[in-house]
Design a protein around this motif. Structure first.
Motif, PDB file in Angstrom:
ATOM      1  N   UNK A  45       0.878  -1.166   0.000  1.00 10.64           N
ATOM      2  CA  UNK A  45       0.000   0.000   0.000  1.00 10.64           C
ATOM      3  C   UNK A  45       0.911   1.211   0.000  1.00 10.64           C
ATOM      4  N   UNK A  46       0.811   2.009  -1.022  1.00 13.00           N
ATOM      5  CA  UNK A  46       1.670   3.184  -1.184  1.00 13.00           C
ATOM      6  C   UNK A  46       0.806   4.432  -1.054  1.00 13.00           C
ATOM      7  N   UNK A  47       1.257   5.364  -0.195  1.00 13.88           N
ATOM      8  CA  UNK A  47       0.458   6.554   0.094  1.00 13.88           C
ATOM      9  C   UNK A  47       1.100   7.858  -0.349  1.00 13.88           C
ATOM     10  N   UNK A  62      -5.665  12.057   0.789  1.00 15.80           N
ATOM     11  CA  UNK A  62      -6.419  10.811   0.990  1.00 15.80           C
ATOM     12  C   UNK A  62      -6.388   9.854  -0.195  1.00 15.80           C
ATOM     13  N   UNK A  63      -5.345   9.896  -0.997  1.00 17.29           N
ATOM     14  CA  UNK A  63      -5.213   8.960  -2.113  1.00 17.29           C
ATOM     15  C   UNK A  63      -4.104   7.965  -1.782  1.00 17.29           C
ATOM     16  N   UNK A  64      -4.396   6.691  -1.998  1.00 18.94           N
ATOM     17  CA  UNK A  64      -3.398   5.635  -1.818  1.00 18.94           C
ATOM     18  C   UNK A  64      -3.568   4.632  -2.949  1.00 18.94           C
ATOM     19  N   UNK A  65      -2.544   3.819  -3.135  1.00 16.22           N
ATOM     20  CA  UNK A  65      -2.581   2.808  -4.186  1.00 16.22           C
ATOM     21  C   UNK A  65      -2.320   1.440  -3.578  1.00 16.22           C
ATOM     22  N   UNK A  99      -4.004   7.942 -12.561  1.00 12.55           N
ATOM     23  CA  UNK A  99      -4.537   8.762 -11.470  1.00 12.55           C
ATOM     24  C   UNK A  99      -5.998   8.420 -11.163  1.00 12.55           C
ATOM     25  N   UNK A 100      -6.622   7.557 -11.950  1.00 10.94           N
ATOM     26  CA  UNK A 100      -8.038   7.228 -11.780  1.00 10.94           C
ATOM     27  C   UNK A 100      -8.250   6.381 -10.525  1.00 10.94           C
ATOM     28  N   UNK A 101      -9.308   6.696  -9.807  1.00 13.25           N
ATOM     29  CA  UNK A 101      -9.629   5.975  -8.576  1.00 13.25           C
ATOM     30  C   UNK A 101     -10.529   4.787  -8.864  1.00 13.25           C
ATOM     31  N   UNK A 102     -10.366   3.733  -8.059  1.00 12.56           N
ATOM     32  CA  UNK A 102     -11.266   2.588  -8.020  1.00 12.56           C
ATOM     33  C   UNK A 102     -11.340   1.806  -9.335  1.00 12.56           C
ATOM     34  N   UNK A 115       2.676  -6.782 -11.964  1.00 10.28           N
ATOM     35  CA  UNK A 115       2.007  -6.151 -10.828  1.00 10.28           C
ATOM     36  C   UNK A 115       0.806  -5.338 -11.291  1.00 10.28           C
ATOM     37  N   UNK A 116      -0.238  -5.352 -10.457  1.00 14.68           N
ATOM     38  CA  UNK A 116      -1.493  -4.660 -10.697  1.00 14.68           C
ATOM     39  C   UNK A 116      -1.723  -3.641  -9.592  1.00 14.68           C
ATOM     40  N   UNK A 117      -2.678  -2.735  -9.807  1.00 15.52           N
ATOM     41  CA  UNK A 117      -2.965  -1.756  -8.762  1.00 15.52           C
ATOM     42  C   UNK A 117      -4.375  -1.214  -8.873  1.00 15.52           C
ATOM     43  N   UNK A 118      -4.833  -0.636  -7.784  1.00 16.77           N
ATOM     44  CA  UNK A 118      -6.095   0.097  -7.722  1.00 16.77           C
ATOM     45  C   UNK A 118      -5.887   1.255  -6.752  1.00 16.77           C
ATOM     46  N   UNK A 119      -6.224   2.442  -7.179  1.00 14.18           N
ATOM     47  CA  UNK A 119      -6.196   3.594  -6.283  1.00 14.18           C
ATOM     48  C   UNK A 119      -7.530   3.671  -5.556  1.00 14.18           C
TER      49      UNK A 119
END
Length: 152
Positions: A45-47, A62-65, A99-102, A115-119
């Motif tokens: 979790x990167x903040x 308040x954004x994290x990945x 930069x898109x959330x969710x 590797x995958x991610x979700x903000x």
């Protein structure tokens, strides 16, 4: 969901997991009994932005990945082709708004390695990606067992 809720969920539901704070992120390793210096990596979790990782603009309030690995097969089933490794300080190529959330997407820097991610994943998105996280957790267990068996 927030970063604390995800941290709690991972630590309570993924047996043998340890948490390390490093490189400005929370790093989760499979390491029962702390048999290895860190264990085998499976989720972070990167903040905050880092010097070579700014594509997600994590310094927004308040954004994290949430980041996690996947097998090459899983990655290709989601995004067709593995991207090439970007130069230092750059991000992978593709039609992604990092930069898109969710939204599930390739990790901007480590997508080339699966590797995958979700903000800021919502509860629904987190529940939808949980099988992917569980799959990579199982792979972490296999890697851990290989590394610890090699030491005996």
């Amino acid at each position: 969901m927030n970063a604390e809720e995800i941290t709690t969920h991972i630590l309570e539901n993924f047996q043998g997991t340890t948490l390390k704070h490093s490189y400005g992120e929370r790093s989760f390793f499979y390491n029962p009994g702390n048999l290895l210096p860190r264990g085998t990596y499976f989720l972070t979790i990167k903040e905050h932005d880092g010097p070579n990782d700014k594509a997600s603009q994590l310094d927004r309030e308040n954004v994290f990945r949430l980041n996690f690995g996947s097998s090459k097969e899983t990655y290709k089933s989601l995004f067709d082709e593995m991207p090439t490794r970007p130069p230092k300080g750059a991000h992978i190529e593709g039609p992604y708004d990092f930069t898109a959330l969710d939204i599930l997407m390739p990790h901007p820097v480590y997508g080339w390695s699966g590797w995958l991610c979700v903000l800021n994943p919502s509860v629904e998105t987190f529940e939808n990606i949980l099988p992917l996280i569980q799959d990579y957790y199982r792979q972490a267990i296999i890697r851990f067992e290989k590394r610890t068996q090699a030491k005996t």
